[in-house]
Design an enzyme around this catalytic site. Structure first.
Site, PDB file in Angstrom:
ATOM      1  N   GLU A 154      -3.595  -7.371   7.804  1.00  0.00           N
ATOM      2  CA  GLU A 154      -3.327  -7.194   6.369  1.00  0.00           C
ATOM      3  C   GLU A 154      -4.620  -6.771   5.658  1.00  0.00           C
ATOM      4  O   GLU A 154      -4.614  -5.846   4.834  1.00  0.00           O
ATOM      5  CB  GLU A 154      -2.798  -8.513   5.811  1.00  0.00           C
ATOM      6  CG  GLU A 154      -2.184  -8.429   4.441  1.00  0.00           C
ATOM      7  CD  GLU A 154      -1.597  -9.765   4.016  1.00  0.00           C
ATOM      8  OE1 GLU A 154      -1.628 -10.728   4.803  1.00  0.00           O
ATOM      9  OE2 GLU A 154      -1.108  -9.828   2.866  1.00  0.00           O
TER      10      GLU A 154
HETATM   11  O1  LIG Z   1       2.400  -1.958  -3.901  1.00  0.00           O
HETATM   12  C1  LIG Z   1       1.745  -2.721  -4.577  1.00  0.00           C
HETATM   13  N1  LIG Z   1       0.752  -2.283  -5.374  1.00  0.00           N
HETATM   14  C2  LIG Z   1      -0.021  -3.098  -6.114  1.00  0.00           C
HETATM   15  N2  LIG Z   1       0.155  -4.431  -6.135  1.00  0.00           N
HETATM   16  C3  LIG Z   1       1.130  -4.947  -5.380  1.00  0.00           C
HETATM   17  C4  LIG Z   1       1.959  -4.143  -4.571  1.00  0.00           C
HETATM   18  N3  LIG Z   1       2.820  -4.942  -3.931  1.00  0.00           N
HETATM   19  C5  LIG Z   1       2.543  -6.197  -4.327  1.00  0.00           C
HETATM   20  N4  LIG Z   1       1.541  -6.228  -5.204  1.00  0.00           N
HETATM   21  C6  LIG Z   1       0.955  -7.408  -5.878  1.00  0.00           C
HETATM   22  O2  LIG Z   1       0.828  -8.461  -4.927  1.00  0.00           O
HETATM   23  C7  LIG Z   1       0.973  -9.722  -5.590  1.00  0.00           C
HETATM   24  C8  LIG Z   1       2.035 -10.511  -4.920  1.00  0.00           C
HETATM   25  O3  LIG Z   1       1.642 -10.896  -3.631  1.00  0.00           O
HETATM   26  P1  LIG Z   1       2.697 -10.923  -2.439  1.00  0.00           P
HETATM   27  O4  LIG Z   1       4.069 -11.198  -2.929  1.00  0.00           O
HETATM   28  O5  LIG Z   1       2.521  -9.651  -1.666  1.00  0.00           O
HETATM   29  O6  LIG Z   1       2.225 -12.177  -1.615  1.00  0.00           O
HETATM   30  P2  LIG Z   1       1.535 -12.286  -0.171  1.00  0.00           P
HETATM   31  O7  LIG Z   1       0.648 -11.085  -0.025  1.00  0.00           O
HETATM   32  O8  LIG Z   1       0.774 -13.570  -0.217  1.00  0.00           O
HETATM   33  O9  LIG Z   1       2.653 -12.302   0.828  1.00  0.00           O
HETATM   34  C9  LIG Z   1       1.322  -9.388  -7.024  1.00  0.00           C
HETATM   35  O10 LIG Z   1       0.133  -9.442  -7.780  1.00  0.00           O
HETATM   36  C10 LIG Z   1       1.822  -7.963  -6.962  1.00  0.00           C
HETATM   37  O11 LIG Z   1       1.594  -7.283  -8.199  1.00  0.00           O
HETATM   38 CA   LIG Z   2       0.735  -8.834  -0.447  1.00  0.00          CA
END
Ligand SMILES: O=c1[nH]cnc2c1ncn2[C@@H]1O[C@H](COP(=O)(O)OP(=O)(O)O)[C@@H](O)[C@H]1O
Ligand SMILES: [Ca+2]
Length: 411
Positions: A154
């Site tokens: 990641e």
């Molecule tokens: O494609 C993207 N571009 C920019 N920010 C993103 C994108 N997808 C998710 N985010 C951001 O990622 C955050 C949410 O994290 P996520 O749900 O991915 O959790 P995780 O990475 O811990 O699984 C939010 O701030 C959201 O705006």
């Molecule tokens: Ca994420």
């Protein structure tokens, strides 16, 4: 929209590399579908690429992006319903990619920290439903097309995305930037060390050799599970780890004193609220937050002298509090987060912002940057949601990696 011929895109253009191809080359268009099953939402990224010649990396033409909430992990006991949310997004891919290209367009879903935190069987049930859906679709389904991605990838793939979009991956004088991603459930820090001492001091686990576009890198990348913004809220409230207790009231000095509310995360309902007015505010909140951060994170000294791009929740919270423009992003200092946290937390007793976690979130971000990673107060951060109109997400790096592996795979 992205201009195909703009200098920041494509590898074979004059500004970035001596042009090897001629304009007579017939462009070869292809697509890639990358799903990001994040802890707070599921997103589809449909990339259009052009291969101008086999000697060059593909040229990114365009991205189509859509998202749904909540994330797959919210469907922990309804895997079929979870897969339905993916189906809705996949239908969009059918509408945008010409049917002549469906069978050659790979579709992949990678889940991050939301699924990492679920019991393995439940996570697998969700992934199997999605796998079935992909196999019924007209798209190309590579091996292991639905999986939980580890935190190391990641971080690496997000680094690839940002450095590709900022033109660093194929620049002669590479000056790569580091990345800070703050998700709901985990957070990553990744950069290319320049000091030999950084490589020596770091544990081997966090140094990842990686190849992209015929260059090799040794990246420092570290992913912290449970340190995403929403997981951190639970940790600060004392509700993370151990058995979740739906009947208990979790309290914090980072919340409005009069607050009594419920919050659903990872399929569990938590009751939470504030404390007495006298103990509410930035000082006590910061002390609470430090308990979950102190000595838990690695602090490579070199990061203090490097440029970092920060996105996801770093970006969102900065926009929510007017620190940066919601479209353009901007540059801020670490201490700007602290000043804003102080202001929001000190006003907790007076104002009802409708966003009860804002003080806690800003305080957490401040402490994570300063006490966690060890950035200075005056360290500058580049906050971006998009670079050249493409989302700052690990998904583009993953799409490049996928293309590369499909091309080198034995028939
Ligand atoms: O494609 C993207 N571009 C920019 N920010 C993103 C994108 N997808 C998710 N985010 C951001 O990622 C955050 C949410 O994290 P996520 O749900 O991915 O959790 P995780 O990475 O811990 O699984 C939010 O701030 C959201 O705006
Ligand atoms: Ca994420």
């Amino acid at each position: 929209e992205v201009d195909v011929f703009s200098p920041q895109y494509g590898i074979g253009n004059e500004e970035l590399l001596p042009s090897r191809s001629t304009s007579l080359n017939i462009s070869n268009i292809f697509y890639g579908i990358m799903f990001d099953a994040g802890s707070t939402g599921t997103r589809i990224h449909i990339y259009t690429f052009m291969q101008k010649s086999s000697a060059e990396p593909p040229h990114l033409d365009n991205e189509i992006f859509e998202s749904v909430k909540p994330g797959l992990s919210a469907y922990v006991d309804q895997p079929e319903q979870g897969a339905e949310t993916v189906r809705g997004l996949l239908d969009m891919a059918k509408q945008t990619i010409p049917s002549t290209h469906w069978s050659s367009t790979p579709v992949v879903l990678k889940a991050t920290a939301g699924l990492r935190l679920l019991p393995e069987q439940k996570a697998q049930a969700l992934l199997s439903e999605v796998q079935e859906l992909f196999e019924e679709s007209p798209f190309l389904v590579p091996d292991e097309c639905v999986s939980i991605m580890n935190g190391t990838y990641e971080g690496i793939l997000a680094w690839v995305t940002i450095n590709f979009l900022t033109g660093q991956l194929y620049d002669q004088n590479q000056r790569t930037v580091g990345i800070l991603d703050l998700g709901g459930a985990s957070t990553q820090i990744t950069f290319l060390p320049q000091a030999e001492s950084t490589l020596k001091a770091a544990s081997e686990k966090y140094i990842s050799p990686f190849e992209m576009f015929n260059r090799s890198y040794k990246l420092y990348t570290h992913s912290y599970l449970g340190f995403g913004l929403k997981a951190a809220r639970l940790a600060i409230l004392g509700a993370l780890g151990g058995k979740a207790d739906e009947s208990r009231m979790y309290r914090s000095s980072c919340l409005p004193p009069s607050l009594k509310a419920e919050w659903k995360f990872g399929g569990i309902n938590y009751k939470y609220g504030g404390m007495a007015e006298e103990v509410t505010g930035f000082q006590s909140c910061y002390a609470e937050v430090l308990k979950v951060i102190r000595e838990k994170l690695d602090q490579p000294a070199e990061i203090r002298s490097r440029t970092f791009y920060a996105f996801s929740y770093y970006y969102d919270r900065a926009v929510d509090t007017g620190m940066i423009d919601g479209d353009q992003g901007g540059i801020i200092l670490v201490k700007d987060f602290e000043m804003k946290a102080n202001k929001v937390c000190e006003a907790l007793t007076e104002t009802n912002t409708g966003s009860p976690f804002l003080c806690m979130d800003l305080t957490y971000i401040t402490a994570l940057l300063k006490e966690g990673f060890g950035f200075y107060d005056h360290t500058e951060l580049q906050l971006k949601k998009k670079v050249n109109n493409i989302e700052t997400s690990w998904t583009l790096g993953a799409a490049f990696h996928l293309i590369q592996s499909l091309r080198t795979a034995p028939e």
